[in-house]
Write a protein that holds these residues in place. Sequence first.
Motif, PDB file in Angstrom:
ATOM      1  N   ASP A 257       0.832  -1.207   0.000  1.00 14.16           N
ATOM      2  CA  ASP A 257       0.000   0.000   0.000  1.00 14.16           C
ATOM      3  C   ASP A 257       0.866   1.256   0.000  1.00 14.16           C
ATOM      4  O   ASP A 257       1.938   1.291   0.602  1.00 14.16           O
ATOM      5  CB  ASP A 257      -0.889   0.051   1.252  1.00 14.16           C
ATOM      6  CG  ASP A 257      -1.973  -1.009   1.247  1.00 14.16           C
ATOM      7  OD1 ASP A 257      -2.360  -1.461   0.151  1.00 14.16           O
ATOM      8  OD2 ASP A 257      -2.434  -1.378   2.339  1.00 14.16           O
ATOM      9  N   GLU A 261      -2.347   5.954  -2.668  1.00 14.47           N
ATOM     10  CA  GLU A 261      -3.335   4.979  -3.142  1.00 14.47           C
ATOM     11  C   GLU A 261      -4.499   4.848  -2.172  1.00 14.47           C
ATOM     12  O   GLU A 261      -5.668   4.793  -2.581  1.00 14.47           O
ATOM     13  CB  GLU A 261      -2.667   3.606  -3.317  1.00 14.47           C
ATOM     14  CG  GLU A 261      -1.765   3.490  -4.521  1.00 14.47           C
ATOM     15  CD  GLU A 261      -1.010   2.178  -4.543  1.00 14.47           C
ATOM     16  OE1 GLU A 261      -0.468   1.837  -5.601  1.00 14.47           O
ATOM     17  OE2 GLU A 261      -0.952   1.502  -3.500  1.00 14.47           O
ATOM     18  N   VAL A 264      -6.679   8.070  -2.572  1.00 11.79           N
ATOM     19  CA  VAL A 264      -7.420   8.122  -3.831  1.00 11.79           C
ATOM     20  C   VAL A 264      -8.547   7.099  -3.847  1.00 11.79           C
ATOM     21  O   VAL A 264      -9.699   7.423  -4.191  1.00 11.79           O
ATOM     22  CB  VAL A 264      -6.479   7.906  -5.033  1.00 11.79           C
ATOM     23  CG1 VAL A 264      -7.282   7.668  -6.315  1.00 11.79           C
ATOM     24  CG2 VAL A 264      -5.556   9.104  -5.212  1.00 11.79           C
ATOM     25  N   ASN A 265      -8.239   5.869  -3.461  1.00 16.32           N
ATOM     26  CA  ASN A 265      -9.249   4.816  -3.540  1.00 16.32           C
ATOM     27  C   ASN A 265     -10.408   5.051  -2.575  1.00 16.32           C
ATOM     28  O   ASN A 265     -11.576   4.825  -2.923  1.00 16.32           O
ATOM     29  CB  ASN A 265      -8.603   3.454  -3.286  1.00 16.32           C
ATOM     30  CG  ASN A 265      -7.656   3.046  -4.400  1.00 16.32           C
ATOM     31  OD1 ASN A 265      -7.812   3.480  -5.542  1.00 16.32           O
ATOM     32  ND2 ASN A 265      -6.674   2.229  -4.082  1.00 16.32           N
ATOM     33  N   ARG A 266     -10.100   5.516  -1.377  1.00 14.29           N
ATOM     34  CA  ARG A 266     -11.179   5.731  -0.412  1.00 14.29           C
ATOM     35  C   ARG A 266     -11.985   6.993  -0.717  1.00 14.29           C
ATOM     36  O   ARG A 266     -13.193   7.013  -0.507  1.00 14.29           O
ATOM     37  CB  ARG A 266     -10.604   5.769   1.008  1.00 14.29           C
ATOM     38  CG  ARG A 266     -10.051   4.420   1.423  1.00 14.29           C
ATOM     39  CD  ARG A 266      -9.709   4.396   2.886  1.00 14.29           C
ATOM     40  NE  ARG A 266      -9.204   3.085   3.267  1.00 14.29           N
ATOM     41  CZ  ARG A 266      -8.829   2.783   4.498  1.00 14.29           C
ATOM     42  NH1 ARG A 266      -8.931   3.676   5.463  1.00 14.29           N
ATOM     43  NH2 ARG A 266      -8.371   1.580   4.780  1.00 14.29           N
ATOM     44  N   ALA A 268     -12.475   8.095  -3.761  1.00 18.62           N
ATOM     45  CA  ALA A 268     -13.281   7.701  -4.922  1.00 18.62           C
ATOM     46  C   ALA A 268     -14.488   6.887  -4.486  1.00 18.62           C
ATOM     47  O   ALA A 268     -15.599   7.058  -5.010  1.00 18.62           O
ATOM     48  CB  ALA A 268     -12.421   6.907  -5.904  1.00 18.62           C
ATOM     49  N   ALA A 269     -14.290   6.009  -3.509  1.00 15.92           N
ATOM     50  CA  ALA A 269     -15.394   5.181  -3.026  1.00 15.92           C
ATOM     51  C   ALA A 269     -16.491   6.025  -2.388  1.00 15.92           C
ATOM     52  O   ALA A 269     -17.670   5.647  -2.409  1.00 15.92           O
ATOM     53  CB  ALA A 269     -14.874   4.156  -2.023  1.00 15.92           C
ATOM     54  N   VAL A 292      -1.191   7.710  -8.893  1.00 19.99           N
ATOM     55  CA  VAL A 292      -2.091   6.579  -8.622  1.00 19.99           C
ATOM     56  C   VAL A 292      -3.037   6.400  -9.809  1.00 19.99           C
ATOM     57  O   VAL A 292      -3.712   7.348 -10.207  1.00 19.99           O
ATOM     58  CB  VAL A 292      -2.919   6.834  -7.341  1.00 19.99           C
ATOM     59  CG1 VAL A 292      -3.872   5.675  -7.083  1.00 19.99           C
ATOM     60  CG2 VAL A 292      -1.999   7.051  -6.150  1.00 19.99           C
ATOM     61  N   GLY A 294      -6.218   6.000 -11.836  1.00 19.65           N
ATOM     62  CA  GLY A 294      -7.586   6.348 -11.473  1.00 19.65           C
ATOM     63  C   GLY A 294      -7.704   7.610 -10.663  1.00 19.65           C
ATOM     64  O   GLY A 294      -8.790   7.933 -10.158  1.00 19.65           O
ATOM     65  N   ARG A 297     -10.554  10.281 -10.956  1.00 14.27           N
ATOM     66  CA  ARG A 297     -11.857  10.161 -10.292  1.00 14.27           C
ATOM     67  C   ARG A 297     -11.962  11.124  -9.122  1.00 14.27           C
ATOM     68  O   ARG A 297     -13.073  11.466  -8.693  1.00 14.27           O
ATOM     69  CB  ARG A 297     -12.059   8.733  -9.776  1.00 14.27           C
ATOM     70  CG  ARG A 297     -12.095   7.646 -10.837  1.00 14.27           C
ATOM     71  CD  ARG A 297     -12.095   6.269 -10.184  1.00 14.27           C
ATOM     72  NE  ARG A 297     -10.861   6.038  -9.445  1.00 14.27           N
ATOM     73  CZ  ARG A 297     -10.674   5.020  -8.602  1.00 14.27           C
ATOM     74  NH1 ARG A 297     -11.670   4.169  -8.358  1.00 14.27           N
ATOM     75  NH2 ARG A 297      -9.520   4.871  -7.982  1.00 14.27           N
TER      76      ARG A 297
END
Length: 417
Positions: A257, A261, A264-266, A268-269, A292, A294, A297
């Motif tokens: 991790d 990342e 960005v991922n959380r 985006a979620a 990262v 994506g 988004r």
Amino acid sequence: MNLEIIAVGTELLLGDVVNTNAPWLSKELAALGMNVYRHTTVGDNMGRLQDAYREAFSRSDAVIVTGGLGPTADDITKEAAAECFGLDMQLHEESLATIEAFFTRIGHVMTENNIKQAVFPVGSKILDNPNGTAPGCIIEHGGKICIMLPGPPREMQGMYHRHIKAYLAAFSDGVLVSRTLKLVGIGESAMEEKVADILKSQTNPTVAPYATSRAGEVILRISAKAADKAKAREMMMPVADMLYQRLGEHIYGEDDDTLAEIIVNRMAAQGLTLACAESITGGAFAAAIINVPGASRVLQEAVVCYSNESKVARFGVSPQSLEKYGAVSAQVAKEMAEGAAKSANTDVAISFTGIAGPDGGTEAKPVGLCYIGLYHNGTCEVKEFRLFGDRQRIRDRAVAHGMNMLRKATHPPLDRA
């Protein structure tokens, strides 16, 4: 089994080539449950290389040697090993035929010195090399094992997976599995103090703090040795639980991790969007986010507003605030973050202003002073940081602190998986 790794090549000692083979091999060997006790680098010198062999074999069961298998006169890895073991050298006809076929295939004439690559200590197990012209070999003699691999990483790694991994696995009494916890917002000393009793009482599993090249971050590695991977992971669970109980607010992820990342991922979620206004960091924060896949988004806009004029024109920072408080101030960081959110129409915005040095500091506002503003849910939080290091390190630390503020504001501490 106890092993050592010897890297051969004067170019390594001169700094012309970085030795990436030793750390790569160490990770692979650790996964097999092997104990790697030393790394040695030695130049292309017969006497010093023989000394390195003798010292290594006086302590260890096996030695893996990389480099020095080429066709030139200074490639003496096999010859030095033969001298140490008291073995003669012998031509391996099959290897010679393979080398000749390689040169024919690429339309070159094989030179006389390439024959040297097909000559090995008597009794060696020959390891073919599909990625180059230099075969490797294994010597088993007098209860010791010497494994010789080519120096180019692509060739070395290919030969390890093709021949050595299965060979050494037969000597292993288990596997070593590691789990890395990644932390931010806490220094290594403070982290160690919180888990000092765990570090002192460890046996198997073990827990150790490790250095990381990422400023502002620290890591803890849990390792367990067991008969198989499932058992090792089971053994690590209670230790991981204790570490999460004490350090959970600082743990942002595990293993591969990265902080960017996770953010960005959380975000985006949750459907959150982000804007950045950067002065001291000069775009480094946005660059980490954009790295990262994506990131589009989440990230809507990133602006490097280095001058006061840019802060006013781009984000509506008040000239009166700049005059009264200065560009490096909590008030200006607040106005930058609020202006960035308004300009890009985002849910979240972050701002950075500070003094990276080496010049520009005063007694009231020293080098390393940094303010980070975070706009979220209609309010703006500003934090002051006193950072240390050179110009680049200060900027990197500012990015890490900004990432941590964003992580904590947009989601709770990471739960243990």
